[in-house]
Write an enzyme that holds these catalytic residues in place. Structure first.
Site, PDB file in Angstrom:
ATOM      1  N   ASP A  35       0.813  -1.211   0.000  1.00 19.57           N
ATOM      2  CA  ASP A  35       0.000   0.000   0.000  1.00 19.57           C
ATOM      3  C   ASP A  35       0.847   1.262   0.000  1.00 19.57           C
ATOM      4  OD1 ASP A  35      -2.542  -1.319   0.100  1.00 19.57           O
ATOM      5  OD2 ASP A  35      -1.990  -1.932   2.106  1.00 19.57           O
ATOM      6  N   VAL A  37       3.674   1.654  -1.327  1.00 14.23           N
ATOM      7  CA  VAL A  37       4.201   1.820  -2.673  1.00 14.23           C
ATOM      8  C   VAL A  37       3.142   2.452  -3.567  1.00 14.23           C
ATOM      9  CG1 VAL A  37       4.943   0.539  -4.705  1.00 14.23           C
ATOM     10  CG2 VAL A  37       5.863  -0.057  -2.454  1.00 14.23           C
ATOM     11  N   TYR A  38       1.914   1.954  -3.448  1.00 17.70           N
ATOM     12  CA  TYR A  38       0.800   2.519  -4.212  1.00 17.70           C
ATOM     13  C   TYR A  38       0.662   4.007  -3.881  1.00 17.70           C
ATOM     14  CZ  TYR A  38      -3.872   3.150  -6.156  1.00 17.70           C
ATOM     15  OH  TYR A  38      -4.924   3.606  -6.891  1.00 17.70           O
ATOM     16  N   SER A  84     -11.085  10.287   3.393  1.00 16.33           N
ATOM     17  CA  SER A  84      -9.678   9.945   3.594  1.00 16.33           C
ATOM     18  C   SER A  84      -8.972  11.219   4.059  1.00 16.33           C
ATOM     19  CB  SER A  84      -9.058   9.405   2.317  1.00 16.33           C
ATOM     20  OG  SER A  84      -9.374  10.232   1.236  1.00 16.33           O
ATOM     21  N   LEU A  85      -7.762  11.071   4.548  1.00 14.46           N
ATOM     22  CA  LEU A  85      -7.041  12.224   5.080  1.00 14.46           C
ATOM     23  C   LEU A  85      -5.965  12.668   4.102  1.00 14.46           C
ATOM     24  CD1 LEU A  85      -6.492  11.235   8.815  1.00 14.46           C
ATOM     25  CD2 LEU A  85      -8.306  12.634   7.821  1.00 14.46           C
ATOM     26  N   GLU A 116      -2.641  11.036  17.254  1.00 12.37           N
ATOM     27  CA  GLU A 116      -2.926   9.619  17.464  1.00 12.37           C
ATOM     28  C   GLU A 116      -2.071   8.805  16.515  1.00 12.37           C
ATOM     29  OE1 GLU A 116      -7.291   8.857  17.379  1.00 12.37           O
ATOM     30  OE2 GLU A 116      -7.444  11.034  17.354  1.00 12.37           O
ATOM     31  N   LYS A 118      -1.308   6.203  13.707  1.00 10.52           N
ATOM     32  CA  LYS A 118      -2.085   5.732  12.560  1.00 10.52           C
ATOM     33  C   LYS A 118      -1.829   4.233  12.433  1.00 10.52           C
ATOM     34  CE  LYS A 118      -2.935   6.932   7.767  1.00 10.52           C
ATOM     35  NZ  LYS A 118      -2.961   5.526   7.347  1.00 10.52           N
ATOM     36  N   ASP A 120      -1.987   0.595  10.954  1.00  7.40           N
ATOM     37  CA  ASP A 120      -2.018   0.101   9.582  1.00  7.40           C
ATOM     38  C   ASP A 120      -2.955  -1.096   9.496  1.00  7.40           C
ATOM     39  OD1 ASP A 120      -1.295   0.381   7.004  1.00  7.40           O
ATOM     40  OD2 ASP A 120       0.621  -0.659   7.191  1.00  7.40           O
ATOM     41  N   ARG A 139     -14.869   0.502   4.704  1.00  5.88           N
ATOM     42  CA  ARG A 139     -14.827   1.881   4.257  1.00  5.88           C
ATOM     43  C   ARG A 139     -15.276   2.012   2.796  1.00  5.88           C
ATOM     44  NH1 ARG A 139     -11.742   5.144   1.475  1.00  5.88           N
ATOM     45  NH2 ARG A 139     -11.854   7.335   2.046  1.00  5.88           N
ATOM     46  N   GLU A 178     -10.137   1.332  13.430  1.00  2.00           N
ATOM     47  CA  GLU A 178      -9.275   0.530  12.574  1.00  2.00           C
ATOM     48  C   GLU A 178      -9.265  -0.913  13.052  1.00  2.00           C
ATOM     49  OE1 GLU A 178      -8.110   2.476  10.288  1.00  2.00           O
ATOM     50  OE2 GLU A 178      -6.527   1.373   9.229  1.00  2.00           O
ATOM     51  N   TYR A 230     -11.576   5.352  16.932  1.00  2.00           N
ATOM     52  CA  TYR A 230     -10.998   6.707  16.971  1.00  2.00           C
ATOM     53  C   TYR A 230     -11.957   7.837  16.599  1.00  2.00           C
ATOM     54  CZ  TYR A 230      -9.959   5.271  12.095  1.00  2.00           C
ATOM     55  OH  TYR A 230     -10.029   4.788  10.826  1.00  2.00           O
ATOM     56  N   LYS A 321       2.804  10.846   7.680  1.00  2.00           N
ATOM     57  CA  LYS A 321       3.333   9.498   7.484  1.00  2.00           C
ATOM     58  C   LYS A 321       4.842   9.433   7.765  1.00  2.00           C
ATOM     59  CE  LYS A 321      -0.220   7.489   4.914  1.00  2.00           C
ATOM     60  NZ  LYS A 321      -0.332   6.649   3.729  1.00  2.00           N
ATOM     61  N   CYS A 415      35.644  -8.542 -19.583  1.00  2.00           N
ATOM     62  CA  CYS A 415      35.745  -7.483 -18.583  1.00  2.00           C
ATOM     63  C   CYS A 415      35.457  -6.131 -19.238  1.00  2.00           C
ATOM     64  CB  CYS A 415      37.144  -7.477 -17.972  1.00  2.00           C
ATOM     65  SG  CYS A 415      37.455  -6.055 -16.908  1.00  2.00           S
ATOM     66  N   CYS A 418      39.088  -4.032 -19.060  1.00  2.00           N
ATOM     67  CA  CYS A 418      40.277  -4.402 -19.827  1.00  2.00           C
ATOM     68  C   CYS A 418      39.956  -5.226 -21.078  1.00  2.00           C
ATOM     69  CB  CYS A 418      41.263  -5.155 -18.936  1.00  2.00           C
ATOM     70  SG  CYS A 418      40.680  -6.789 -18.473  1.00  2.00           S
ATOM     71  N   CYS A 433      37.133 -10.855 -13.423  1.00  2.00           N
ATOM     72  CA  CYS A 433      38.206 -10.606 -14.366  1.00  2.00           C
ATOM     73  C   CYS A 433      39.467 -11.119 -13.681  1.00  2.00           C
ATOM     74  CB  CYS A 433      38.326  -9.114 -14.654  1.00  2.00           C
ATOM     75  SG  CYS A 433      39.803  -8.739 -15.617  1.00  2.00           S
ATOM     76  N   CYS A 438      44.726  -5.863 -15.027  1.00  2.00           N
ATOM     77  CA  CYS A 438      43.503  -5.104 -15.344  1.00  2.00           C
ATOM     78  C   CYS A 438      43.518  -3.805 -14.547  1.00  2.00           C
ATOM     79  CB  CYS A 438      42.267  -5.925 -14.987  1.00  2.00           C
ATOM     80  SG  CYS A 438      40.732  -5.015 -15.186  1.00  2.00           S
TER      81      CYS A 438
HETATM   82 ZN   LIG Z   1      39.601  -6.560 -16.427  1.00  7.31          ZN
END
Ligand SMILES: [Zn+2]
Length: 678
Positions: A35, A37-38, A84-85, A116, A118, A120, A139, A178, A230, A321, A415, A418, A433, A438
């Site tokens: 979430d 990430v979203y 939503s906040l 307060e 939050k 999860d 919700r 929650e 809450y 957050k 490599c 080199c 290598c 090198c």
């Molecule tokens: Zn090399």
């Protein structure tokens, strides 16, 4: 051809990602990203759309009021919408929120905030008629949710009947809170699912949401969901003066039989709110449930009413957050770096992303095994993680978001520095290598030689090393000691003064002790600690050169792998020649036994240590051995008698206990510093 703006391209990409993620989450019930990430992707899109309003389209995920509930429960319309906040991600954004609402009011004296945690989990809307729970709903999109009363009734901390002792009975009450899974329960559920061969829940939040939407209430009952209330809504509450503030509402909720998270705090100023936020940033890790931020509300309901709502959020509240340690980004290239051991290290070059307070644009991919395991490709959307001081790394690839035209990454056969063919020995993950001349290997070994834990030659940085090697002035670390001021002056941006300083610094390093020289040689697997252990057993290079491999392996803390590596190194002619030359130059190839032994024996005398968690380089046994060698005592449990707690990654209850006892904590680096301090 019309040139597409990169922003437009990114906007389209983000919309696609978010739509796919929503579909996976809401329709398939199989999330493809966390979430958090979203949220971050959503926010990036929002920011771009604010910047380029002409690019906003009606089908953008940001234009959707909320997400549509799935179909197998009855949809219900909330009596009062669940908003939503607005999110804030740092104190600056908190202040911006504060200034915004203040501008709306004629006077803002004496305003108080309630902070307060939050939690999860998954938000629930509960309706009580004459004190009896009559409806529980998810919700949903905030306006319409799913009716899950049967499932809500299984949650023990949600009262089925309210306690009106000492309170005037209230006809109709709406409570929001929650529902969440304690971490321990979450772990158990995933363990059971793993045994049963079922797909694991990505996090406690998904597990809670998934549990609430189970069609079979008996399964819900077994999962032991918990609930913190809450929000309290009583129609006509402003007249009734039953509760005039959020603080009073929380008290009332408790009286009526709800669990309220005990860690809320009434704050007189925004500075106090900021302090609360900072305090819980670390302290929350000791809680038995997940939190991802702090919810800040204006305390007085009268103020809340005056300020009202924007199209999407209440103006009088904000979700502050904590910065994510994981974030999504896209791989733009996979580069290959050659280190001093000749190891080829693939690196992901990515769109820069903010992570744990720093900008990250490169992450190590370790080796070809890791690449194969991740199946990472150029163009992939990946989750990168940076925790503490750990080098950023790619945790996983979101394969669902892979563009159609990608190809698997293949390690080069030659490599990149080199051009010589590289080697991957059977049973080894690393491609190397093996060309002794090198330039990458030579540069790397010189950088290692001059580094702080080795010969510690100040003023010789990466750039200078590159110049020295590229100009052919240095072909081995021993050549450093033959450099003249005149040669150095011939280099770019090198004055006479600094050339002289450098020559002095290089000469000074001849006084560095034998164990630093051994470490500086860069023998594979020989870290600075191992070097100390080895030189204590073999105080002269002659003794080490003639040692049997099995004897080296017999040193406490030195395994067969290290012993083999050391033994082999000293049996290569070129290395023997290097040692001879370094000896002639005047470097210390023997320990000054009397001075160091006595000192190191007493350093930790009378001190008690506990080692916990995974240390960055030392095994726990090695750390213990070092402490004991210095006269310290190592015990397994933390008590008042503990002087130091050496803390690594994933430290658990010992850390919490040490914190409560106020015991000094040490990182591995600090411990090693104490050992080497003179
Ligand atoms: Zn090399």
């Amino acid at each position: 051809m019309i040139q597409i703006q990169p922003e437009l391209k990114r906007i389209e990409e983000l919309r696609q990602l978010l739509q796919q993620a929503s579909y996976a989450y809401y329709v398939l019930d199989a999330p493809i990203m966390e979430d958090a990430v979203y949220d971050q992707l959503y926010r990036e899109l929002q920011q771009l759309e604010t910047q380029y309003p002409e690019l906003v389209t009606p089908d953008s995920p940001t234009q959707r009021v909320g997400e549509r509930p799935a179909t197998h429960f009855t949809s219900v319309r909330h009596n009062i919408p669940l908003y939503s906040l607005e999110n804030a991600f740092n104190i600056d954004e908190l202040q911006a929120w504060d200034q915004r609402w203040r501008r709306q009011l004629p006077t803002t004296d004496g305003v108080k905030y309630v902070s307060e945690l939050k939690i999860d989990g998954s938000a629930l809307a509960l309706t009580y008629q004459d004190g009896v729970l009559v409806r529980g709903a998810t919700r949903g999109d905030g306006v319409t949710g799913e009716e899950i009363t049967q499932n809500v009734r299984t949650i023990r901390s949600i009262p089925l009947r309210l306690n009106f002792d000492g309170i005037e009975p209230i006809e109709r009450i709406e409570v929001r809170g929650e529902a969440f899974l304690p971490l321990e329960v979450f772990k158990q559920i995933n363990e059971e699912r793993q045994k049963a061969g079922e797909q694991l829940f990505a996090n406690p939040r998904n597990a809670a949401a998934g549990t609430l939407r189970q069609l079979d209430s008996r399964i819900v009952a077994r999962r032991r969901l918990d609930f913190f209330a809450y929000t309290l809504h009583i129609p006509g509450m402003d007249d009734a003066s039953i509760a005039n503030t959020q603080w009073e509402a929380l008290e009332l909720l408790q009286k009526m039989g709800f669990r309220v998270n005990p860690n809320h705090q009434l704050c007189e100023s925004l500075a106090e709110v900021a302090e609360y936020y900072k305090y819980w940033d670390t302290e929350r890790l000791n809680l038995p449930y997940m939190t991802d931020g702090v919810v800040v509300k204006l305390n007085a309901f009268k103020l809340q009413e005056q300020l009202g709502f924007t199209q999407k959020f209440p103006r009088w509240a904000v979700a502050l957050k904590y910065p994510a340690e994981e974030a999504p980004t896209r791989v733009e290239n996979i580069a290959v770096n050659v280190g001093r051991t000749g190891a080829l290290t693939p690196l992901a070059e990515m769109r820069p992303v903010q992570l744990a307070g720093t900008t990250v644009s490169r992450a190590t991919l370790h080796n070809s095994d890791r690449i194969a395991q991740l199946d990472i490709r150029i163009g992939d959307t990946v989750i990168v993680r940076k925790a503490g001081e750990i080098i950023p790394e790619v945790v996983r690839v979101i394969k669902e978001l892979r563009p159609a035209d990608t190809v698997p990454f293949v390690m080069p056969s030659h490599c990149p520095v080199c051009g010589q063919p590289v080697v991957r020995e059977s049973g080894e993950a690393v491609t190397r290598c093996v060309n002794a001349s090198c330039a990458a290997i030579l540069k790397g070994s010189i950088e290692h030689w001059v580094s702080r834990d080795a010969l510690d030659i100040k003023g010789v940085g990466e750039k200078l090393v590159h110049q020295l090697v590229d100009k052919g002035l240095v072909h081995s670390v021993a050549d450093l000691y033959d450099l003249t001021e005149a040669q150095l002056c011939s280099l770019e941006r090198m004055g006479e003064k600094s050339a002289q300083k450098l020559v002095d610094a290089i000469a000074q390093s001849k006084n560095q002790p034998w164990h630093r020289v051994l470490y500086g040689l860069g023998i594979r697997h020989v870290g600075s600690v191992n070097a100390q252990l080895i030189t204590e057993k073999y105080p002269t290079v002659e003794k080490l050169e003639t040692a049997k491999q099995s004897d080296i392996a017999g040193i406490y803390g030195i395994g067969a792998e290290i012993a083999q590596s050391v033994y082999q190194w000293f049996h290569i002619d070129a290395n023997q020649a290097l040692i001879a030359r370094l000896g002639n130059t005047g470097l210390q190839l023997a320990a000054e036994e009397t001075a160091t032994m006595g000192e190191s024996n007493q350093k930790f005398a009378g001190k008690t240590f506990v080692v916990t968690g995974t240390l960055p380089t030392l095994k726990r046994d090695e750390a213990k051995a070092l402490i004991q060698k210095a006269g310290g005592k190592v015990t397994d449990s933390v008590s008042k008698k503990t002087d130091y707690l050496v803390v690594g990654e994933d430290a658990g209850s010992k850390l919490a206990k040490a914190q409560s006892l106020g015991i000094t904590q040490l990182t591995e680096a600090q411990l090693l510093q104490m050992l080497t301090d003179e």
